[in-house]
Write an enzyme that holds these catalytic residues in place. Structure first.
Site, PDB file in Angstrom:
ATOM      1  CB  CYS A  23       0.243   9.322  -4.541  1.00 15.35           C
ATOM      2  SG  CYS A  23       1.233  10.201  -3.311  1.00 15.35           S
ATOM      3  CG  HIS A  68       0.436  -2.591  10.574  1.00 17.47           C
ATOM      4  ND1 HIS A  68       0.386  -1.790  11.692  1.00 17.47           N
ATOM      5  CD2 HIS A  68       1.735  -2.731  10.266  1.00 17.47           C
ATOM      6  CE1 HIS A  68       1.614  -1.473  12.056  1.00 17.47           C
ATOM      7  NE2 HIS A  68       2.457  -2.008  11.193  1.00 17.47           N
ATOM      8  CD  GLU A 123      -0.816  11.139   2.429  1.00 16.94           C
ATOM      9  OE1 GLU A 123      -1.908  10.664   2.093  1.00 16.94           O
ATOM     10  OE2 GLU A 123      -0.152  11.899   1.690  1.00 16.94           O
TER      11      GLU A 123
HETATM   12 ZN   LIG Z   1       0.262   8.284   0.165  1.00 14.57          ZN
END
Ligand SMILES: [Zn+2]
Length: 133
Positions: A23, A68, A123
């Site tokens: 990440c 976005h 997520e």
């Molecule tokens: Zn992430």
């Protein structure tokens, strides 16, 4: 106690700084924000709050500010490069984790007058974070 929950889908990109793992690289998520409102008693329409009001207040904000976009820590070196290319970014004071986004949506909901009790940000379908006020 009654509660209603509205799901709002959005897409975003981010990365985590000072983090040792995948990440730390820019990547994206198809996220779901769940906004929960509770009440001891219902209003004259027998509602906690109209689902449409949650949508009007919060979905519009998420669509405009987060959807976005790259959501980045304010001091991420990517910020300058993306802004110079005219790419939309949303900046946070700290790492843009799911926990931080849950807190963000919670705070925005309260600012807009929605008596939100809990926000969960999914997520991925197997990873989510919750902020309870
Ligand atoms: Zn992430």
């Amino acid at each position: 106690m009654y509660s209603v929950t509205k799901q709002i889908e959005f897409c975003y990109g981010h990365r985590l700084l000072d983090y040792d793992g995948l990440c730390s690289h820019p990547h994206g998520h198809n996220a779901v924000a769940e906004i929960e409102v509770r009440a001891d008693v219902l209003d004259r329409l027998n509602m906690v709050v109209d689902f449409g009001d949650i949508k009007r207040l919060i979905k519009e904000w998420i669509d405009r500010e987060l959807d976005h976009r790259m959501i980045l820590r304010h001091d991420d070196p990517l910020v300058k490069a993306l802004q110079e290319m005219g790419e939309p970014v949303y900046l946070l004071d700290s790492n843009p984790t799911a926990e931080r986004l849950a807190r963000l949506v919670f705070d925005i909901s309260r600012e807009k007058g929605l008596p939100v009790s809990k926000v969960t940000v999914w997520e991925t379908p197997s990873s989510w974070a919750t902020y309870v006020g």
